[in-house]
Design a protein around this motif. Structure first.
Motif, mmCIF file in Angstrom:
data_model
loop_
_atom_site.group_PDB
_atom_site.id
_atom_site.type_symbol
_atom_site.label_atom_id
_atom_site.label_comp_id
_atom_site.label_asym_id
_atom_site.label_seq_id
_atom_site.Cartn_x
_atom_site.Cartn_y
_atom_site.Cartn_z
ATOM 1 N N ASN A 128 0.857 -1.178 0.000
ATOM 2 C CA ASN A 128 0.000 0.000 0.000
ATOM 3 C C ASN A 128 0.895 1.230 0.000
ATOM 4 O O ASN A 128 1.996 1.208 0.567
ATOM 5 N N ASP A 130 1.545 5.622 0.245
ATOM 6 C CA ASP A 130 1.148 6.908 0.821
ATOM 7 C C ASP A 130 1.227 8.030 -0.212
ATOM 8 O O ASP A 130 0.562 9.054 -0.068
ATOM 9 N N LYS A 151 -4.746 0.473 -3.720
ATOM 10 C CA LYS A 151 -3.491 0.312 -2.988
ATOM 11 C C LYS A 151 -3.061 1.604 -2.282
ATOM 12 O O LYS A 151 -2.002 1.639 -1.645
ATOM 13 N N ASN A 153 -3.299 4.318 0.567
ATOM 14 C CA ASN A 153 -3.791 4.453 1.934
ATOM 15 C C ASN A 153 -4.727 5.651 2.062
ATOM 16 O O ASN A 153 -4.629 6.618 1.302
#
Length: 214
Positions: A128, A130, A151, A153
């Motif tokens: 995942n 950011d 995927k 966040n």
């Protein structure tokens, strides 16, 4: 199309944070040895990407489209100590060029290069993210977005480059054979309509679309 005239751009760059000597060297060699050097992010956009990354302090970054690695190094500046950036490039001829500069960087152990088709590689990444930067083939921006959003966040950010495409996205009578312009136009409409994200289109250089997952 230049959306900001040269004098204003020079003034903006002169009043922005300096790029590192490594980035200056990378930019010089890109212009000397690589085709279409204007594709490089460059000083102003690079400082923008670095600042966004430092504000977010991401643990995982995904970059779709490495080119010579300038944006990769800028994005890596904001990584957490244990963070990583995964960058994908389809042009295998650029791999050694990228590696040369990645190995000179303080972030060399945090950069993971993937060579091949991003549409196949992204689903294989069990991660995942950011922060995501998309700067690859324009006709597939919507496809990349669909693969990336699950995927990403919550609170994560996607930045997509070249979304104004020299102003071509303003035209309604775009020939079907112009897949890049149509791809960007469809992407811009798609993300604006998606209720899972907030969007902001910045007319920096050739246009940056900023998407934040709500």
């Amino acid at each position: 199309m230049d959306f900001i005239n040269d004098e204003i751009m020079q003034y903006a760059e002169s009043h922005s944070q300096e790029e590192s000597e490594l980035l200056k060297e990378l930019q010089r060699e890109t212009h000397q040895k690589v085709l279409q050097p204007r594709m490089i992010s460059g000083h102003l956009q690079g400082r923008f990407l670095s600042l966004i990354s430092q504000l977010i302090r991401p643990e995982k970054i995904l970059e779709v489209g490495t080119y010579t690695g300038y944006a990769t190094l800028c994005l890596a500046e904001g990584l957490k100590k244990n963070g990583a950036i995964h960058t994908i490039e389809i042009n295998e001829e650029l791999f050694d060029f990228q590696k040369k500069y990645f190995n000179k960087s303080n972030h060399k152990n945090q950069i993971f290069s993937h060579q091949g088709d991003a549409k196949k590689i992204i689903p294989e990444l069990d991660l995942n993210f950011d922060l995501v930067f998309i700067d690859a083939d324009k006709s597939n921006y919507s496809h990349y977005f669909d693969l990336i959003l699950p995927k990403l966040n919550k609170g994560g950010v996607i930045i997509a480059d070249n979304v104004l495409w020299g102003g071509k996205v303003l035209h309604n009578d775009i020939p079907e054979k112009n897949s890049e312009t149509m791809g960007l136009k469809n992407f811009n409409d798609k993300v604006k309509a998606d209720k899972a994200i907030e969007t902001l289109l910045l007319p920096i250089r050739d246009g940056l679309m900023i998407c934040r997952k709500i």
